[in-house]
Design a protein around this motif. Structure first.
Motif, PDB file in Angstrom:
ATOM      1  N   GLU A 174     -19.896 -27.148   7.789  1.00  0.00           N
ATOM      2  CA  GLU A 174     -19.915 -27.555   6.383  1.00  0.00           C
ATOM      3  C   GLU A 174     -18.500 -27.537   5.810  1.00  0.00           C
ATOM      4  O   GLU A 174     -17.808 -26.520   5.865  1.00  0.00           O
ATOM      5  N   ALA A 175     -18.065 -28.653   5.264  1.00  0.00           N
ATOM      6  CA  ALA A 175     -16.747 -28.730   4.644  1.00  0.00           C
ATOM      7  C   ALA A 175     -16.796 -28.204   3.207  1.00  0.00           C
ATOM      8  O   ALA A 175     -17.856 -28.184   2.568  1.00  0.00           O
ATOM      9  N   LEU A 176     -15.648 -27.798   2.700  1.00  0.00           N
ATOM     10  CA  LEU A 176     -15.546 -27.477   1.280  1.00  0.00           C
ATOM     11  C   LEU A 176     -15.803 -28.726   0.446  1.00  0.00           C
ATOM     12  O   LEU A 176     -16.555 -28.713  -0.535  1.00  0.00           O
ATOM     13  N   ALA A 234      -8.115 -25.780   5.970  1.00  0.00           N
ATOM     14  CA  ALA A 234      -7.878 -26.718   7.063  1.00  0.00           C
ATOM     15  C   ALA A 234      -8.091 -28.156   6.599  1.00  0.00           C
ATOM     16  O   ALA A 234      -8.949 -28.433   5.750  1.00  0.00           O
ATOM     17  N   VAL A 235      -7.320 -29.072   7.181  1.00  0.00           N
ATOM     18  CA  VAL A 235      -7.415 -30.500   6.893  1.00  0.00           C
ATOM     19  C   VAL A 235      -8.018 -31.205   8.099  1.00  0.00           C
ATOM     20  O   VAL A 235      -7.543 -31.028   9.227  1.00  0.00           O
ATOM     21  N   ALA A 237     -16.027 -31.947  11.047  1.00  0.00           N
ATOM     22  CA  ALA A 237     -15.617 -30.984  10.028  1.00  0.00           C
ATOM     23  C   ALA A 237     -15.659 -29.555  10.550  1.00  0.00           C
ATOM     24  O   ALA A 237     -16.486 -29.191  11.394  1.00  0.00           O
ATOM     25  N   LEU A 238     -14.767 -28.732  10.010  1.00  0.00           N
ATOM     26  CA  LEU A 238     -14.712 -27.300  10.277  1.00  0.00           C
ATOM     27  C   LEU A 238     -15.185 -26.567   9.029  1.00  0.00           C
ATOM     28  O   LEU A 238     -15.072 -27.082   7.914  1.00  0.00           O
ATOM     29  N   SER A 239     -15.666 -25.366   9.192  1.00  0.00           N
ATOM     30  CA  SER A 239     -16.196 -24.602   8.062  1.00  0.00           C
ATOM     31  C   SER A 239     -15.138 -24.421   6.979  1.00  0.00           C
ATOM     32  O   SER A 239     -14.040 -23.928   7.246  1.00  0.00           O
ATOM     33  N   GLY A 240     -15.461 -24.864   5.760  1.00  0.00           N
ATOM     34  CA  GLY A 240     -14.563 -24.680   4.628  1.00  0.00           C
ATOM     35  C   GLY A 240     -13.373 -25.607   4.595  1.00  0.00           C
ATOM     36  O   GLY A 240     -12.466 -25.425   3.771  1.00  0.00           O
TER      37      GLY A 240
END
Length: 459
Positions: free
Chosen positions: A38-40, A64-65, A80-83
């Motif tokens: 889940e991305a921010l 992270a981008v 996507a990476l968490s956050g």
């Protein structure tokens, strides 16, 4: 102030997507079974200043981008990476300039490959790189993976047409690497370093590409074969004859049937494998080249080989080649390989892939940019069959081993992303990996650019 409120203070609020349902389509690419989190938020910048502001906000807030093009990738590189903050470049989609005299085009990264081709064709020019995803994939994504395509056997891959790149690097600086000139040896080839870097060194905001004159309409040669190994020998024979066709593609009967069932194109062929070649050499020289390809196919055991009788027939076969992957996706999850070997090794490796399929009781359909040894075995599994999924993943790993044993590489054009990290460490020595990670640390000092992709921190 919440993180989203803080982000909205540096970029326009209307380019921020935070609704979970809307964000979903931006969180992963087309790589089967590659994990994503889940991305921010997702942003869709409309101009370079938005990217600069967003990257610097990420540096300040330790976020992270994950850069993203059209999401057509097949290795998990855009997942996507968490956050994280996903920066989707699809809204920066303008052709900024075409210089007809110098044969160059300056474009934003969200320009779709085929749209660029159509745009420059109006001036009698041509952008050669043509991945099978060309109707949907974007120039920024093509540059990030150094994409190839059907024409690269003769005309080369994306990187050979990239003159310069504007990007926001991991330090938050807007920089331009490369030149628009025909020659450039002023310092290290940082342009070449960014090509194929999969968003791990920065976010591409503009690309200047080299163009060629629009080539003549090609003639097609079709060869029918009873086995993959014989078709592979046909590829080797074309190479041995010194012929460089404008395309040389392999597609098996499983893929043709899948396309036919979907699109009703009437392409069913009385053969296990087809080789599709084309020649864009005009006049008598082109006729001679086509005759040489026919002979190379026949000498390899083709049951039928001939120059296509019509443009429509030729276009239909090549359209089927492009549609093979989406056609198979309709049947169930497809794990896509992307190994590349020397063309003389194609028969051997195709035979090895057949053996791997039998060993793991797995359906492996075969397509390939056969003319440059870039093989794309497609591992097809039934929906919800966990045993088949496990067997597919074992087959995936063994195909990589077979390619490396033949002196090949784990990825010809799809990139490493998440799926090929282990294979990369098998291919490259520890000392070379150290060189790569040193470059990564230097250009991404805060470690925010697509972290965890390409290089596995556990190694």
């Amino acid at each position: 102030m919440t993180p989203l409120e803080s982000l909205a203070s540096v970029v326009p609020a209307d380019i921020i997507i935070s609704d979970r349902d809307v964000m979903e389509r931006y969180l992963h690419d087309d790589a089967e079974w590659a994990p994503f989190e889940e991305a921010l938020a997702v942003i869709r910048p409309r101009e370079t200043a938005h990217v600069v502001a967003a990257v610097n906000w990420c540096i300040e807030n330790h976020v992270a981008v994950v850069p993203r093009g059209a999401g057509t990738g097949l290795s998990g590189g855009a997942n996507a990476l968490s956050g994280c903050l996903v920066i989707s470049m699809d809204a920066m989609n303008r052709v900024l300039e075409v210089d007809v005299a110098e044969r160059t085009a300056r474009v934003q990264p969200g320009v779709v490959n085929n749209d660029l081709r159509a745009h420059v064709a109006e001036d009698g020019l041509w952008y050669p790189p043509d991945p099978a995803s060309a109707p949907w994939s974007t120039i920024g994504g093509n540059v990030s993976t150094n994409a190839g395509g059907l024409c690269c056997v003769k005309y080369g891959v994306t990187g050979e047409y990239v003159l310069s790149i504007e990007m926001v690097n991991g330090a938050g600086k807007l920089v331009r690497v490369g030149k628009r000139t025909a020659k450039d040896v002023a310092g290290y080839d940082l342009r070449g370093l960014v090509v194929g870097s999969e968003g791990t060194l920065g976010v591409i905001t503009e690309v200047t590409v080299r163009l060629l004159p629009l080539p003549p309409k090609p003639r097609a040669v079709v060869g029918y074969f009873d086995s993959l190994v014989e078709a592979g020998q046909g590829v080797a024979n074309v190479t041995a004859a010194g012929i460089i066709p404008s395309a040389l593609e392999l597609v098996d009967s499983y893929c043709l049937r899948a396309v036919d069932d979907w699109k009703n194109m009437g392409l069913s062929a009385d053969a296990e494998v087809l080789l599709l070649a084309s020649s864009d050499v005009p006049g008598a020289a082109g006729e001679e080249e086509c005759a040489g390809i026919v002979k190379a196919f026949e000498d390899a055991g083709a049951t039928f080989a001939a120059v296509s009788e019509s443009d429509e027939e030729a276009e239909a076969f090549f359209a089927a080649r492009r549609l093979a992957y989406p056609a198979l996706e309709r049947l169930g999850p497809v794990l896509t390989e992307d190994v590349c070997v020397a063309r003389t090794k194609v028969p051997e490796v195709l035979g090895r892939i057949q053996a791997i399929a039998a060993k793991h009781d797995t359906i492996i359909a075969q397509i390939a940019h056969a003319g440059d040894g870039n093989l794309h075995p497609l591992i097809v599994t039934p929906v919800g069959d966990e045993d088949a999924k496990a067997r597919a993943q074992l087959a995936f790993a063994e195909i990589i081993e077979a390619a490396l044993a033949a002196g090949g590489t784990v990825s010809g054009e799809h990139g490493i992303g998440l799926l090929k990290k282990h294979g990369l460490h098998e291919e490259l020595s520890a000392d070379v990996i150290d060189m790569h990670t040193a470059v990564k640390r230097a250009l991404d000092p805060h470690g925010i650019m697509n972290p965890g992709k390409v290089f596995d921190p556990s190694h």
